[in-house]
Design a protein around this motif. Structure first.
Motif, PDB file in Angstrom:
ATOM      1  N   UNK A  62      33.574  37.969  45.858  1.00  0.00           N
ATOM      2  CA  UNK A  62      34.299  37.101  46.790  1.00  0.00           C
ATOM      3  C   UNK A  62      35.806  37.427  46.789  1.00  0.00           C
ATOM      4  N   UNK A  63      36.078  38.717  46.872  1.00  0.00           N
ATOM      5  CA  UNK A  63      37.444  39.251  46.987  1.00  0.00           C
ATOM      6  C   UNK A  63      38.276  39.087  45.721  1.00  0.00           C
ATOM      7  N   UNK A  64      37.664  38.685  44.619  1.00  0.00           N
ATOM      8  CA  UNK A  64      38.381  38.593  43.347  1.00  0.00           C
ATOM      9  C   UNK A  64      37.866  39.671  42.397  1.00  0.00           C
ATOM     10  N   UNK A  65      38.749  40.209  41.575  1.00  0.00           N
ATOM     11  CA  UNK A  65      38.328  41.184  40.568  1.00  0.00           C
ATOM     12  C   UNK A  65      37.301  40.542  39.648  1.00  0.00           C
ATOM     13  N   UNK A  66      36.227  41.278  39.397  1.00  0.00           N
ATOM     14  CA  UNK A  66      35.174  40.780  38.514  1.00  0.00           C
ATOM     15  C   UNK A  66      35.186  41.560  37.204  1.00  0.00           C
ATOM     16  N   UNK A  67      34.589  40.956  36.170  1.00  0.00           N
ATOM     17  CA  UNK A  67      34.578  41.537  34.832  1.00  0.00           C
ATOM     18  C   UNK A  67      33.128  41.612  34.352  1.00  0.00           C
ATOM     19  N   UNK A  68      32.791  42.632  33.556  1.00  0.00           N
ATOM     20  CA  UNK A  68      31.386  42.812  33.154  1.00  0.00           C
ATOM     21  C   UNK A  68      30.885  41.752  32.174  1.00  0.00           C
ATOM     22  N   UNK A  69      31.781  41.188  31.383  1.00  0.00           N
ATOM     23  CA  UNK A  69      31.375  40.145  30.439  1.00  0.00           C
ATOM     24  C   UNK A  69      32.597  39.322  30.055  1.00  0.00           C
ATOM     25  N   UNK A  70      32.363  38.250  29.320  1.00  0.00           N
ATOM     26  CA  UNK A  70      33.450  37.337  28.952  1.00  0.00           C
ATOM     27  C   UNK A  70      34.436  38.025  28.015  1.00  0.00           C
ATOM     28  N   UNK A  71      33.929  38.927  27.166  1.00  0.00           N
ATOM     29  CA  UNK A  71      34.815  39.622  26.220  1.00  0.00           C
ATOM     30  C   UNK A  71      35.849  40.475  26.941  1.00  0.00           C
ATOM     31  N   UNK A  72      35.547  40.925  28.153  1.00  0.00           N
ATOM     32  CA  UNK A  72      36.463  41.800  28.888  1.00  0.00           C
ATOM     33  C   UNK A  72      37.535  41.036  29.655  1.00  0.00           C
ATOM     34  N   UNK A  73      37.504  39.714  29.650  1.00  0.00           N
ATOM     35  CA  UNK A  73      38.488  38.937  30.406  1.00  0.00           C
ATOM     36  C   UNK A  73      39.882  39.106  29.808  1.00  0.00           C
ATOM     37  N   UNK A  74      40.923  39.037  30.624  1.00  0.00           N
ATOM     38  CA  UNK A  74      42.290  39.222  30.109  1.00  0.00           C
ATOM     39  C   UNK A  74      42.764  38.077  29.224  1.00  0.00           C
ATOM     40  N   UNK A  75      42.114  36.949  29.288  1.00  0.00           N
ATOM     41  CA  UNK A  75      42.452  35.815  28.412  1.00  0.00           C
ATOM     42  C   UNK A  75      41.189  35.000  28.177  1.00  0.00           C
ATOM     43  N   UNK A  76      41.239  34.098  27.204  1.00  0.00           N
ATOM     44  CA  UNK A  76      40.109  33.199  26.960  1.00  0.00           C
ATOM     45  C   UNK A  76      40.170  32.056  27.971  1.00  0.00           C
TER      46      UNK A  76
END
Length: 714
Positions: A62-76
């Motif tokens: 939906x036009x937002x950058x997606x991440x493969x898993x929670x560990x890959x997020x830039x912050x918690x």
């Protein structure tokens, strides 16, 4: 001692309602899927924090950058919304806990509602939550909404067309659809919402947590609750205590009121203290208001939100004002059916009304006649006169069509505005239909408009109940648990001996194993006496002819003794017989049925009702959590519809209510102390003599818990 609200109930849930960042685990481009809708809503309604779609395969959702898993997020992220297949949920929850997420909402279904395999998955999620401290809502839930922060962790269709306006009403529900429906109807009424939380299968966060969290929220002033069940009675009590201590009315729609599935127990108490009656008693004791329908939930919630703090009635006295005598009679009837009273207005008040409207009926109900429809000053004068009279707690003003006719609408709004200026704290409720724009004006004046005569009277009665409850903080005596010897369960005699030692009054009695012992016992006690068979195998003695009353001589006793033994041997040939109980014959008095039942969720409950058809047929019983003190026990007696029979109705002498109350209190303490061993107690009857002469238990049955039953029959 007062119940201490426990700080652990509802802890850690603020991340659901005002998170700085949200991750959508299982985010989807398809806005018809549960992984797509929360993301769509967050963007549509302008959530100001960071939004992190998590999708193993897509680089963008939906036009937002997606991440493969929670560990890959830039912050918690503070909050995670989980919408993945059920078998993937435990790992997703572990990943969230490892990343430092504070709360997770599991929207996915396929858990305990689907059978044993799903229940195992759900139990695993619950263990992860307990081990890590991550608060988990669901699974199989509709999620949560924090309205001021526009935090959206739901796929509810209630958000498709509009987002609710912020306001003081918090909605908590175990059922997602009921909670969502309540949210939509409340918004349509113009009510502002602070939050919604639906708890679903409750592997971690339950309805008590939801109530406690709303009680702690500064933006919530009224809590509307849709409840199906309770898994932790003590926790719910603590949550209700928190709401009460915070001065936030808790209105509960408890669904599931039928007795289907509740098996009748060995005692009368077991049949009379059904699970719904227990819920009723627990909610009432906790200061919550139970309502029978979603319509009344909304009516009462609307009134509470509009009235604000400090304007609940302190009694059930109302003044009814109409422009029609017929409507006045209808309202008076409906009000009386709700337990409201219409006291006669003071003579000075009536004179003021007549000065304004010469042909009015001023006593109460007040028929102002059609003159008030043309002159706002006349309506204002009548309202002012009644508002100044302290004889009533609430003013109930009825109008059939005024707010739909512009000329009449202006008359009523002008008069009500003037009344509010003169009496800023006076409670007034309208029984009227009103368009949305007029309802908003009335809400701003602090005057709720309820459509329908019965609905308006039910709402006023509900407000009065809350207003009178607020001044009655319950006290709860802590009773340390203690074991009860197995022999206490054997017979009526052993049961009464155990109860007598705990303070329950009984008459003189002796167990006789032979005819000669029975004669000697009767001589010592004094005639007349009662004979009862004593057997651990016979719960209901009258069914086998095991009771003989009014035995007045030794000769009659010998004959009755032998005949009763033979009769019982014939009707219950395999029953063990320990002897015959020879008991003092009780004087005539008023008979009560008294008992306790240990509820599996809420613990011991004490029940009392008048004997005979009053309890059995009319269900005229009072039920409270045990223990109760003597004052609470007397309040139970006075709440009975048939209390007049104890209170000297039709020239009868007054019964010893104080002694009956002491007996109820003693029994309730016994039940609380021995709740681990005693499932039910049946005292039938407790005979209450004339005032000052006491009350006595004539028969007693102790029913062991399943755990204790093994010891009893060992």
């Amino acid at each position: 001692m007062s119940m201490r609200p426990d700080i652990d109930v509802g802890h850690g849930l603020e991340a659901l309602f005002a998170p700085r960042s949200i991750a959508i685990v299982g985010a989807s481009d398809d806005v018809t899927k549960i992984g797509g809708r929360p993301l769509q809503f967050l963007r549509k309604y302008g959530f100001a924090g960071a939004i992190y779609p998590v999708n193993r395969k897509a680089a963008e959702v939906q036009s937002l950058r997606a991440y493969p898993d929670v560990a890959a997020l830039p912050e918690a992220p503070e909050l995670a919304v989980i919408a993945v297949p059920p078998e993937s949920v435990p790992q997703a929850v572990r990943d969230c806990a490892a990343r430092g997420v504070k709360a997770a909402v599991v929207l996915s279904a396929g858990f305990s509602e689907m059978g044993e395999a799903g229940a195992r998955l759900q139990a695993e999620i619950g263990r992860i939550a307990r081990d890590t401290g991550l608060r988990v809502v669901g699974p199989n839930c509709l999620g949560a909404i924090g309205v001021p922060a526009k935090s959206i962790a739901t796929f509810s269709v209630a958000l498709e067309s509009a987002f609710p306006a912020p306001g003081p009403v918090g909605i908590v529900s175990q059922s997602g659809n009921l909670g969502s429906y309540t949210l939509r109807l409340a918004s349509e009424r113009g009510l502002g919402i602070s939050r919604m939380l639906t708890t679903g299968n409750e592997c971690d966060v339950d309805i008590a947590d939801a109530i406690a969290s709303a009680a702690a929220d500064p933006g919530t002033r009224v809590i509307l609750c849709c409840m199906e069940t309770c898994r932790d009675g003590d926790k719910l009590r603590r949550a209700m205590a928190l709401a009460r201590a915070a001065g936030k009315p808790l209105v509960v729609l408890k669904v599931g009121v039928s007795e289907a599935g509740s098996a009748a127990a060995a005692s009368h108490t077991g049949a009379l203290a059904g699970s719904d009656a227990v819920f009723d008693a627990v909610l009432r004791e906790g200061g919550a208001l139970r309502v029978p329908s979603i319509e009344q939930l909304l009516d009462v919630g609307h009134a509470l939100a509009v009235l604000g703090e400090g304007r609940l009635p302190k009694g059930r006295r109302i003044a009814v004002l109409t422009a029609s005598g017929g409507f006045g009679v209808l309202l008076a009837d409906a009000a009386s059916a709700q337990g409201l009273t219409l006291p006669r207005l003071a003579e000075a008040t009536q004179q003021r009304i007549l000065q304004a409207v010469a042909f009015a009926a001023p006593a109460n109900p007040v028929d102002m006649t059609a003159q008030v429809s043309s002159r706002p000053e006349v309506l204002a004068q009548v309202l002012d006169a009644v508002a100044a009279d302290p004889v009533c707690d609430t003013l109930l003003l009825q109008s059939a069509n005024a707010f739909h006719v512009p000329r009449l609408r202006d008359v009523f709004l002008a008069a009500l505005t003037q009344m509010r200026e003169r009496h800023p704290q006076r409670l007034i409720v309208l029984c009227a239909r009103a368009p949305a724009e007029v309802r908003r004006q009335l809400d701003a004046l602090g005057i709720p408009a309820i459509e329908g005569i019965d609905a308006a009277c039910a709402t006023v009665a509900a407000l009065a109940t809350l207003g009178t409850q607020s001044a009655q903080q319950p006290t709860v005596e802590t009773m340390p648990r203690a074991p009860l010897a197995a022999e206490a369960f054997a017979t009526e005699a052993s049961a009464k001996a155990a109860l007598a030692a705990a303070g329950l009054p009984v008459l003189r009695e002796v167990v006789a194993t032979t005819r000669d012992e029975a004669v000697a016992a009767a001589r010592a006690i004094g005639f007349p006496v009662v004979l009862k068979i004593v057997s651990p195998d016979i719960a209901h003695k009258t069914e086998v002819g095991g009771v003989v009353v009014d035995v007045r001589s030794e000769g009659q006793l010998i004959d009755a003794h032998d005949t009763m033994r033979a009769r019982v041997a014939d009707k219950a040939p395999h029953a063990r017989i320990d002897g015959v109980l020879v008991a003092q014959m009780a004087p005539a008095g008023c008979e009560l049925i008294l008992g306790t039942k240990t509820d599996p969720v809420f613990g011991p409950m004490v029940m009392v009702g008048l004997g005979g058809i009053h309890a059995e047929i009319w269900k005229d019983v009072a039920l409270r959590p045990a223990p109760v003190d003597a004052a609470g026990a007397e309040a139970m007696l006075r709440s009975l519809q048939s209390f007049a029979l104890l209170d000297g109705a039709r020239g009868r002498p007054k019964a010893d209510v104080a002694a009956a109350a002491q007996a109820i209190a003693a029994l309730s303490r016994f039940a609380a102390r021995h709740a681990d061993d005693v499932a039910e107690i049946d005292i039938n009857p407790l005979v209450v003599l004339d005032a000052g002469q006491g009350a006595f238990a004539l028969d007693a049955l102790l029913v062991p818990t399943s755990k204790t039953e093994k010891d009893v029959h060992a």
